[in-house]
Design a protein around this motif. Structure first.
Motif, PDB file in Angstrom:
ATOM      1  N   SER A 161      94.532  57.894  70.707  1.00 49.74           N
ATOM      2  CA  SER A 161      94.619  59.065  71.587  1.00 49.74           C
ATOM      3  C   SER A 161      95.852  58.997  72.487  1.00 49.74           C
ATOM      4  N   CYS A 162      96.352  57.793  72.779  1.00 42.97           N
ATOM      5  CA  CYS A 162      97.602  57.690  73.564  1.00 42.97           C
ATOM      6  C   CYS A 162      98.767  58.259  72.761  1.00 42.97           C
ATOM      7  N   LEU A 163      98.814  57.936  71.463  1.00 46.15           N
ATOM      8  CA  LEU A 163      99.913  58.473  70.646  1.00 46.15           C
ATOM      9  C   LEU A 163      99.768  59.993  70.511  1.00 46.15           C
ATOM     10  N   ALA A 164      98.515  60.446  70.309  1.00 51.98           N
ATOM     11  CA  ALA A 164      98.283  61.892  70.157  1.00 51.98           C
ATOM     12  C   ALA A 164      98.773  62.637  71.398  1.00 51.98           C
ATOM     13  N   GLN A 165      98.513  62.088  72.570  1.00 51.22           N
ATOM     14  CA  GLN A 165      98.956  62.752  73.805  1.00 51.22           C
ATOM     15  C   GLN A 165     100.483  62.764  73.909  1.00 51.22           C
ATOM     16  N   ALA A 166     101.102  61.620  73.617  1.00 53.89           N
ATOM     17  CA  ALA A 166     102.564  61.541  73.734  1.00 53.89           C
ATOM     18  C   ALA A 166     103.250  62.510  72.773  1.00 53.89           C
ATOM     19  N   MET A 167     102.633  62.739  71.603  1.00 54.76           N
ATOM     20  CA  MET A 167     103.239  63.642  70.619  1.00 54.76           C
ATOM     21  C   MET A 167     103.288  65.094  71.122  1.00 54.76           C
ATOM     22  N   GLN A 168     102.414  65.402  72.092  1.00 54.83           N
ATOM     23  CA  GLN A 168     102.417  66.770  72.619  1.00 54.83           C
ATOM     24  C   GLN A 168     103.378  66.934  73.784  1.00 54.83           C
ATOM     25  N   GLU A 169     103.848  65.807  74.346  1.00 49.26           N
ATOM     26  CA  GLU A 169     104.630  65.882  75.582  1.00 49.26           C
ATOM     27  C   GLU A 169     106.122  65.783  75.312  1.00 49.26           C
ATOM     28  N   GLU A 170     106.887  66.452  76.180  1.00 47.90           N
ATOM     29  CA  GLU A 170     108.343  66.318  76.124  1.00 47.90           C
ATOM     30  C   GLU A 170     108.712  64.893  76.537  1.00 47.90           C
ATOM     31  N   GLY A 171     109.749  64.360  75.959  1.00 47.76           N
ATOM     32  CA  GLY A 171     110.154  62.981  76.202  1.00 47.76           C
ATOM     33  C   GLY A 171     110.882  62.764  77.429  1.00 47.76           C
ATOM     34  N   PRO A 172     111.358  61.708  77.949  1.00 50.51           N
ATOM     35  CA  PRO A 172     112.021  60.580  77.291  1.00 50.51           C
ATOM     36  C   PRO A 172     111.073  59.520  76.700  1.00 50.51           C
ATOM     37  N   HIS A 173     109.802  59.472  77.093  1.00 50.35           N
ATOM     38  CA  HIS A 173     108.848  58.534  76.511  1.00 50.35           C
ATOM     39  C   HIS A 173     109.236  57.073  76.703  1.00 50.35           C
ATOM     40  N   HIS A 174     109.700  56.741  77.901  1.00 51.23           N
ATOM     41  CA  HIS A 174     109.912  55.317  78.201  1.00 51.23           C
ATOM     42  C   HIS A 174     108.539  54.654  78.273  1.00 51.23           C
ATOM     43  N   ALA A 175     108.412  53.445  77.737  1.00 49.83           N
ATOM     44  CA  ALA A 175     107.087  52.812  77.733  1.00 49.83           C
ATOM     45  C   ALA A 175     107.198  51.294  77.661  1.00 49.83           C
ATOM     46  N   VAL A 176     106.240  50.624  78.317  1.00 49.96           N
ATOM     47  CA  VAL A 176     106.123  49.167  78.198  1.00 49.96           C
ATOM     48  C   VAL A 176     104.774  48.859  77.562  1.00 49.96           C
ATOM     49  N   PHE A 177     104.807  48.089  76.483  1.00 54.20           N
ATOM     50  CA  PHE A 177     103.587  47.697  75.762  1.00 54.20           C
ATOM     51  C   PHE A 177     103.330  46.219  76.004  1.00 54.20           C
ATOM     52  N   VAL A 178     102.076  45.849  75.932  1.00 51.08           N
ATOM     53  CA  VAL A 178     101.715  44.433  75.995  1.00 51.08           C
ATOM     54  C   VAL A 178     101.127  44.067  74.645  1.00 51.08           C
ATOM     55  N   ASN A 179     101.574  42.960  74.114  1.00 54.74           N
ATOM     56  CA  ASN A 179     101.129  42.517  72.787  1.00 54.74           C
ATOM     57  C   ASN A 179      99.731  41.898  72.914  1.00 54.74           C
ATOM     58  N   SER A 180      98.772  42.725  73.309  1.00 60.32           N
ATOM     59  CA  SER A 180      97.432  42.201  73.593  1.00 60.32           C
ATOM     60  C   SER A 180      96.544  42.222  72.365  1.00 60.32           C
ATOM     61  N   CYS A 181      96.835  43.073  71.398  1.00 59.76           N
ATOM     62  CA  CYS A 181      95.997  43.159  70.206  1.00 59.76           C
ATOM     63  C   CYS A 181      96.777  43.874  69.105  1.00 59.76           C
ATOM     64  N   ASP A 182      96.207  43.856  67.920  1.00 59.83           N
ATOM     65  CA  ASP A 182      96.884  44.476  66.788  1.00 59.83           C
ATOM     66  C   ASP A 182      97.074  45.990  67.007  1.00 59.83           C
ATOM     67  N   GLY A 183      96.051  46.630  67.595  1.00 48.19           N
ATOM     68  CA  GLY A 183      96.136  48.069  67.847  1.00 48.19           C
ATOM     69  C   GLY A 183      97.337  48.405  68.729  1.00 48.19           C
ATOM     70  N   MET A 184      97.546  47.599  69.769  1.00 44.67           N
ATOM     71  CA  MET A 184      98.675  47.840  70.677  1.00 44.67           C
ATOM     72  C   MET A 184     100.010  47.646  69.966  1.00 44.67           C
ATOM     73  N   ARG A 185     100.069  46.653  69.098  1.00 42.66           N
ATOM     74  CA  ARG A 185     101.327  46.435  68.353  1.00 42.66           C
ATOM     75  C   ARG A 185     101.623  47.629  67.453  1.00 42.66           C
ATOM     76  N   ARG A 186     100.570  48.157  66.809  1.00 45.62           N
ATOM     77  CA  ARG A 186     100.767  49.315  65.922  1.00 45.62           C
ATOM     78  C   ARG A 186     101.226  50.528  66.747  1.00 45.62           C
ATOM     79  N   LEU A 187     100.652  50.665  67.945  1.00 48.01           N
ATOM     80  CA  LEU A 187     101.063  51.783  68.807  1.00 48.01           C
ATOM     81  C   LEU A 187     102.543  51.638  69.170  1.00 48.01           C
ATOM     82  N   HIS A 188     102.928  50.420  69.515  1.00 44.54           N
ATOM     83  CA  HIS A 188     104.339  50.160  69.849  1.00 44.54           C
ATOM     84  C   HIS A 188     105.252  50.539  68.679  1.00 44.54           C
ATOM     85  N   ASP A 189     104.863  50.131  67.461  1.00 45.91           N
ATOM     86  CA  ASP A 189     105.714  50.403  66.286  1.00 45.91           C
ATOM     87  C   ASP A 189     105.862  51.915  66.064  1.00 45.91           C
ATOM     88  N   ALA A 190     104.716  52.623  66.139  1.00 47.41           N
ATOM     89  CA  ALA A 190     104.750  54.068  65.900  1.00 47.41           C
ATOM     90  C   ALA A 190     105.565  54.769  66.991  1.00 47.41           C
TER      91      ALA A 190
END
Ligand code: SF4
Length: 338
Positions: free
Chosen positions: A52-81
Protein backbone atom coordinates in the motif's frame (compact mmCIF):
# COMPACT_ATOMS: atom_id res chain seq x y z
CA UNK A 1 5.82 19.44 -3.87
CA UNK A 2 8.17 20.39 -1.04
CA UNK A 3 11.70 19.32 -2.07
CA UNK A 4 12.66 18.90 1.59
CA UNK A 5 10.08 16.18 2.28
CA UNK A 6 11.53 12.71 2.67
CA UNK A 7 9.46 9.55 3.16
CA UNK A 8 10.31 6.88 5.71
CA UNK A 9 8.69 3.53 6.55
CA UNK A 10 10.40 1.64 9.36
CA UNK A 11 10.54 2.77 13.01
CA UNK A 12 14.33 2.18 12.99
CA UNK A 13 14.88 5.10 10.57
CA UNK A 14 17.23 7.65 12.24
CA UNK A 15 14.96 10.67 11.87
CA UNK A 16 17.44 12.87 13.74
CA UNK A 17 19.96 12.60 10.88
CA UNK A 18 17.33 13.57 8.32
CA UNK A 19 16.20 16.56 10.38
CA UNK A 20 19.83 17.64 10.91
CA UNK A 21 20.23 17.64 7.11
CA UNK A 22 17.38 20.18 6.87
CA UNK A 23 14.83 17.60 5.67
CA UNK A 24 11.24 17.03 6.81
CA UNK A 25 10.79 13.30 7.40
CA UNK A 26 7.23 12.03 6.85
CA UNK A 27 6.20 8.45 7.49
CA UNK A 28 4.19 6.73 4.80
CA UNK A 29 1.15 4.80 5.97
CA UNK A 30 0.22 3.84 2.42
CA UNK A 31 -3.19 3.64 0.84
CA UNK A 32 -4.72 0.29 1.84
CA UNK A 33 -7.79 0.93 -0.34
CA UNK A 34 -5.68 1.02 -3.53
CA UNK A 35 -3.29 -1.75 -2.60
CA UNK A 36 -3.89 -3.66 -5.87
CA UNK A 37 -2.41 -0.76 -7.86
CA UNK A 38 1.03 -2.07 -6.85
CA UNK A 39 0.44 -5.56 -8.29
CA UNK A 40 2.44 -4.88 -11.46
CA UNK A 41 5.56 -4.24 -9.33
CA UNK A 42 5.18 -6.22 -6.09
CA UNK A 43 3.92 -9.79 -5.65
CA UNK A 44 0.47 -9.91 -4.00
CA UNK A 45 1.79 -12.41 -1.43
CA UNK A 46 4.06 -9.92 0.37
CA UNK A 47 3.48 -7.48 3.23
CA UNK A 48 0.30 -5.43 2.58
CA UNK A 49 1.82 -2.37 4.27
CA UNK A 50 4.69 -2.40 1.78
CA UNK A 51 2.28 -2.79 -1.15
CA UNK A 52 0.00 0.00 0.00
CA UNK A 53 2.99 2.36 0.44
CA UNK A 54 3.96 1.83 -3.19
CA UNK A 55 0.33 2.18 -4.31
CA UNK A 56 0.10 5.55 -2.55
CA UNK A 57 3.40 6.84 -3.94
CA UNK A 58 2.30 5.91 -7.48
CA UNK A 59 -0.60 8.34 -7.16
CA UNK A 60 1.50 11.23 -5.85
CA UNK A 61 3.63 13.77 -7.67
CA UNK A 62 7.33 13.25 -6.97
CA UNK A 63 10.36 13.92 -6.05
CA UNK A 64 9.79 10.76 -3.92
CA UNK A 65 12.89 11.07 -1.76
CA UNK A 66 12.89 8.11 0.63
CA UNK A 67 14.97 6.28 3.23
CA UNK A 68 14.41 2.53 3.60
CA UNK A 69 15.61 0.22 6.33
CA UNK A 70 16.69 -3.26 5.34
CA UNK A 71 14.46 -4.77 8.03
CA UNK A 72 12.83 -7.52 5.98
CA UNK A 73 12.47 -8.91 2.49
CA UNK A 74 9.27 -6.91 1.89
CA UNK A 75 11.10 -3.64 2.62
CA UNK A 76 13.93 -4.56 0.26
CA UNK A 77 11.43 -5.29 -2.52
CA UNK A 78 9.75 -1.94 -1.86
CA UNK A 79 13.13 -0.21 -2.10
CA UNK A 80 13.89 -1.94 -5.43
CA UNK A 81 10.52 -1.05 -6.95
CA UNK A 82 10.72 2.54 -5.64
CA UNK A 83 14.19 3.05 -7.14
CA UNK A 84 12.99 1.82 -10.52
CA UNK A 85 9.78 3.83 -10.51
CA UNK A 86 11.17 7.10 -9.13
CA UNK A 87 14.73 7.42 -10.47
CA UNK A 88 14.92 11.16 -9.76
CA UNK A 89 14.45 10.89 -6.00
CA UNK A 90 17.12 10.52 -3.32
CA UNK A 91 16.76 6.86 -2.29
CA UNK A 92 18.85 5.22 0.44
CA UNK A 93 18.75 1.70 1.90
CA UNK A 94 20.10 1.48 5.44
CA UNK A 95 21.20 -1.88 6.84
CA UNK A 96 19.94 -2.85 10.29
CA UNK A 97 21.70 -5.42 12.50
CA UNK A 98 19.73 -8.21 14.14
CA UNK A 99 22.15 -8.32 17.05
CA UNK A 100 21.46 -5.58 19.59
CA UNK A 101 24.80 -5.89 21.46
CA UNK A 102 27.98 -3.83 21.02
CA UNK A 103 28.74 -5.29 17.57
CA UNK A 104 25.23 -4.34 16.42
CA UNK A 105 25.72 -0.80 17.72
CA UNK A 106 29.05 -0.47 15.87
CA UNK A 107 27.52 -1.73 12.66
CA UNK A 108 24.52 0.59 12.92
CA UNK A 109 26.73 3.61 13.69
CA UNK A 110 28.69 2.76 10.51
CA UNK A 111 25.43 2.68 8.54
CA UNK A 112 24.50 6.09 9.95
CA UNK A 113 27.85 7.40 8.72
CA UNK A 114 27.11 6.09 5.21
CA UNK A 115 23.70 7.75 5.30
CA UNK A 116 25.29 11.04 6.41
CA UNK A 117 27.80 10.87 3.57
CA UNK A 118 25.00 10.30 1.05
CA UNK A 119 23.00 13.19 2.53
CA UNK A 120 26.04 15.46 2.44
CA UNK A 121 26.71 14.82 -1.21
CA UNK A 122 23.00 15.20 -2.11
CA UNK A 123 22.42 18.37 -0.08
CA UNK A 124 25.86 19.81 -0.85
CA UNK A 125 26.65 20.73 2.72
CA UNK A 126 28.26 19.38 5.87
CA UNK A 127 26.06 18.08 8.69
CA UNK A 128 27.71 18.71 12.05
CA UNK A 129 27.40 16.68 15.24
CA UNK A 130 26.01 19.82 16.91
CA UNK A 131 23.13 19.83 14.38
CA UNK A 132 22.48 16.14 15.08
CA UNK A 133 22.39 16.77 18.83
CA UNK A 134 19.95 19.65 18.32
CA UNK A 135 17.74 17.38 16.19
CA UNK A 136 17.85 14.74 18.94
CA UNK A 137 16.63 17.28 21.51
CA UNK A 138 13.80 18.38 19.21
CA UNK A 139 12.76 14.74 18.68
CA UNK A 140 12.78 14.14 22.41
CA UNK A 141 10.45 17.09 22.88
CA UNK A 142 8.07 15.57 20.32
CA UNK A 143 8.25 12.17 22.00
CA UNK A 144 7.29 13.66 25.34
CA UNK A 145 4.49 15.58 23.66
CA UNK A 146 3.12 12.32 22.24
CA UNK A 147 3.24 10.66 25.67
CA UNK A 148 1.32 13.56 27.21
CA UNK A 149 -1.24 13.60 24.39
CA UNK A 150 -1.77 9.81 24.45
CA UNK A 151 -2.36 9.57 28.19
CA UNK A 152 -5.70 7.87 28.80
CA UNK A 153 -6.44 7.51 25.07
CA UNK A 154 -7.91 4.30 23.63
CA UNK A 155 -6.18 2.12 21.01
CA UNK A 156 -7.55 3.72 17.83
CA UNK A 157 -6.93 7.18 19.18
CA UNK A 158 -3.37 6.30 20.22
CA UNK A 159 -2.64 5.08 16.71
CA UNK A 160 -4.09 8.22 15.15
CA UNK A 161 -1.97 10.36 17.44
CA UNK A 162 1.13 8.31 16.62
CA UNK A 163 0.29 8.70 12.93
CA UNK A 164 0.06 12.47 13.35
CA UNK A 165 3.40 12.64 15.18
CA UNK A 166 5.08 10.41 12.60
CA UNK A 167 3.60 11.84 9.43
CA UNK A 168 3.18 15.58 10.05
CA UNK A 169 6.24 17.25 8.50
CA UNK A 170 8.30 18.15 11.54
CA UNK A 171 10.27 21.30 11.83
CA UNK A 172 13.12 20.90 14.29
CA UNK A 173 13.06 24.62 15.02
CA UNK A 174 9.48 24.61 16.32
CA UNK A 175 8.41 21.08 17.22
CA UNK A 176 5.42 22.34 19.18
CA UNK A 177 3.86 23.40 15.87
CA UNK A 178 3.40 19.73 15.02
CA UNK A 179 1.33 18.95 18.09
CA UNK A 180 -1.47 16.54 17.42
CA UNK A 181 -5.07 16.83 18.45
CA UNK A 182 -5.60 16.48 22.19
CA UNK A 183 -6.76 13.02 23.19
CA UNK A 184 -10.37 13.02 24.19
CA UNK A 185 -10.07 9.50 25.64
CA UNK A 186 -13.55 8.30 24.76
CA UNK A 187 -14.41 5.31 26.85
CA UNK A 188 -11.45 5.86 29.17
CA UNK A 189 -11.80 3.42 32.03
CA UNK A 190 -14.37 1.30 30.16
CA UNK A 191 -13.84 -1.98 28.35
CA UNK A 192 -11.62 -4.96 29.08
CA UNK A 193 -7.98 -3.79 29.33
CA UNK A 194 -5.70 -5.54 26.82
CA UNK A 195 -2.20 -5.01 25.48
CA UNK A 196 -2.00 -5.03 21.70
CA UNK A 197 1.26 -6.24 20.15
CA UNK A 198 2.34 -6.75 16.54
CA UNK A 199 3.82 -4.81 13.66
CA UNK A 200 1.70 -2.17 11.87
CA UNK A 201 -2.07 -1.97 12.16
CA UNK A 202 -4.70 0.19 10.54
CA UNK A 203 -6.37 2.39 13.21
CA UNK A 204 -9.59 2.40 11.19
CA UNK A 205 -9.56 -1.40 10.69
CA UNK A 206 -8.56 -4.10 13.17
CA UNK A 207 -8.03 -1.68 16.05
CA UNK A 208 -11.46 -0.09 15.86
CA UNK A 209 -12.95 -3.59 15.68
CA UNK A 210 -11.28 -4.49 18.99
CA UNK A 211 -12.86 -1.45 20.60
CA UNK A 212 -16.22 -2.30 19.08
CA UNK A 213 -15.95 -5.75 20.66
CA UNK A 214 -15.40 -4.18 24.11
CA UNK A 215 -11.60 -4.11 24.45
CA UNK A 216 -9.69 -1.17 25.88
CA UNK A 217 -6.17 -1.07 24.44
CA UNK A 218 -4.03 0.19 27.32
CA UNK A 219 -0.70 -0.17 25.49
CA UNK A 220 -0.19 -0.40 21.74
CA UNK A 221 3.11 -2.26 21.32
CA UNK A 222 3.15 -1.60 17.57
CA UNK A 223 5.72 0.14 15.42
CA UNK A 224 3.00 2.62 14.47
CA UNK A 225 1.88 2.86 18.09
CA UNK A 226 3.54 3.35 21.49
CA UNK A 227 6.68 1.33 20.72
CA UNK A 228 8.29 4.09 18.65
CA UNK A 229 7.79 6.56 21.52
CA UNK A 230 8.66 4.29 24.43
CA UNK A 231 12.30 5.37 24.91
CA UNK A 232 14.39 8.45 24.05
CA UNK A 233 16.84 8.57 21.15
CA UNK A 234 18.94 11.34 22.67
CA UNK A 235 22.60 11.25 21.65
CA UNK A 236 25.44 13.09 23.34
CA UNK A 237 29.16 13.24 22.60
CA UNK A 238 32.02 15.55 21.67
CA UNK A 239 32.70 14.15 18.21
CA UNK A 240 30.64 12.91 15.28
CA UNK A 241 31.73 9.32 16.00
CA UNK A 242 30.56 9.52 19.61
CA UNK A 243 27.22 11.05 18.65
CA UNK A 244 26.54 8.43 15.97
CA UNK A 245 27.53 5.63 18.38
CA UNK A 246 25.19 7.00 21.05
CA UNK A 247 22.35 7.36 18.55
CA UNK A 248 22.80 3.78 17.32
CA UNK A 249 22.79 2.51 20.93
CA UNK A 250 19.62 4.51 21.68
CA UNK A 251 17.73 3.06 18.68
CA UNK A 252 18.76 -0.48 19.58
CA UNK A 253 17.77 0.04 23.22
CA UNK A 254 14.15 0.82 22.32
CA UNK A 255 11.52 -1.94 22.65
CA UNK A 256 12.22 -4.42 19.87
CA UNK A 257 10.43 -5.44 16.74
CA UNK A 258 10.16 -9.24 16.27
CA UNK A 259 12.87 -9.21 13.57
CA UNK A 260 15.61 -8.55 16.17
CA UNK A 261 17.56 -11.43 17.69
CA UNK A 262 17.07 -10.75 21.39
CA UNK A 263 13.65 -12.40 21.67
CA UNK A 264 14.07 -12.87 25.43
CA UNK A 265 14.26 -9.14 25.98
CA UNK A 266 11.23 -8.51 23.77
CA UNK A 267 9.24 -11.08 25.75
CA UNK A 268 10.30 -9.60 29.09
CA UNK A 269 9.31 -6.10 27.95
CA UNK A 270 5.94 -7.42 26.76
CA UNK A 271 5.15 -9.00 30.13
CA UNK A 272 6.38 -5.95 32.08
CA UNK A 273 4.26 -3.59 29.97
CA UNK A 274 1.19 -5.82 30.30
CA UNK A 275 1.53 -5.90 34.10
CA UNK A 276 2.31 -2.17 34.39
CA UNK A 277 -0.68 -1.19 32.22
CA UNK A 278 -3.05 -3.60 34.01
CA UNK A 279 -3.82 -5.62 30.84
CA UNK A 280 -5.84 -8.81 31.43
CA UNK A 281 -4.67 -10.36 28.18
CA UNK A 282 -2.61 -9.78 25.07
CA UNK A 283 -3.87 -9.52 21.52
CA UNK A 284 -1.12 -10.48 19.09
CA UNK A 285 -2.16 -9.01 15.75
CA UNK A 286 0.15 -8.76 12.77
CA UNK A 287 0.05 -8.22 9.05
CA UNK A 288 -0.25 -11.13 6.64
CA UNK A 289 2.98 -12.48 5.14
CA UNK A 290 5.21 -10.90 7.78
CA UNK A 291 7.65 -13.75 8.45
CA UNK A 292 9.23 -12.11 11.49
CA UNK A 293 5.95 -12.10 13.41
CA UNK A 294 4.83 -15.49 12.08
CA UNK A 295 8.06 -17.09 13.34
CA UNK A 296 7.97 -15.29 16.65
CA UNK A 297 4.40 -16.09 17.64
CA UNK A 298 4.73 -19.76 18.81
CA UNK A 299 7.53 -18.82 21.25
CA UNK A 300 5.64 -15.79 22.49
CA UNK A 301 2.49 -17.84 23.09
CA UNK A 302 4.49 -20.45 25.02
CA UNK A 303 6.17 -17.80 27.16
CA UNK A 304 2.88 -16.00 27.87
CA UNK A 305 1.20 -19.27 28.77
CA UNK A 306 4.00 -19.92 31.29
CA UNK A 307 3.35 -16.46 32.78
CA UNK A 308 -0.39 -17.16 32.90
CA UNK A 309 -1.21 -14.33 30.46
CA UNK A 310 -3.98 -15.21 27.95
CA UNK A 311 -3.22 -14.38 24.31
CA UNK A 312 -5.30 -14.17 21.14
CA UNK A 313 -3.71 -14.26 17.68
CA UNK A 314 -5.22 -12.19 14.85
CA UNK A 315 -4.08 -11.47 11.32
CA UNK A 316 -4.70 -8.31 9.32
CA UNK A 317 -4.54 -7.54 5.59
CA UNK A 318 -4.11 -3.83 6.47
CA UNK A 319 -7.29 -2.77 4.60
CA UNK A 320 -9.28 -4.94 7.05
CA UNK A 321 -12.41 -4.98 4.92
CA UNK A 322 -13.31 -8.39 6.39
CA UNK A 323 -12.20 -7.68 9.96
CA UNK A 324 -15.81 -8.08 11.14
CA UNK A 325 -15.41 -11.84 10.64
CA UNK A 326 -13.14 -12.07 13.69
CA UNK A 327 -15.51 -10.12 15.94
CA UNK A 328 -16.94 -13.27 17.55
CA UNK A 329 -13.46 -14.58 18.38
CA UNK A 330 -12.50 -11.27 19.97
CA UNK A 331 -15.74 -11.13 21.98
CA UNK A 332 -15.22 -14.71 23.20
CA UNK A 333 -11.64 -13.88 24.25
CA UNK A 334 -12.72 -10.75 26.12
CA UNK A 335 -15.45 -12.68 27.89
CA UNK A 336 -12.92 -15.29 28.98
CA UNK A 337 -10.51 -12.75 30.51
CA UNK A 338 -13.00 -10.29 32.00
S1 SF4 B 1 5.34 -5.54 8.84
FE1 SF4 B 1 6.83 -7.20 8.66
S2 SF4 B 1 6.95 -7.60 6.47
FE2 SF4 B 1 5.92 -5.60 6.71
S3 SF4 B 1 7.57 -4.12 6.59
FE3 SF4 B 1 7.35 -4.58 8.76
S4 SF4 B 1 8.80 -6.27 9.20
FE4 SF4 B 1 8.54 -6.11 6.96
Amino acid sequence: MDEDLITWFCAYTPLELLTAAGLKPVRSFGDPDRIDDSDAFLHPAICPYVRSCLAQAMQEEGPHHAVFVNSCDGMRRLHDAWKDLFPDGFVFLLDLPRNVGKSGERMLAGEYRHLLEALRSWRGREISHAEIKAACRAREELRREYIRAAEGAGGGERLLLARHFQSAPQDAASPAATRGPAATAPGAGRGVPVLLTGNILNPAGMVSLLEEAGARVVWADLCNGDRAFAAPTLAEGESLGEVLGALAAAYLARPHCARMLDGERRHRTLVENALRAGARGIIYASLKFCDSYLYEYPRTREMLQREGIPVLRLESDYADGHAGQVLTRVEAFLEMIS
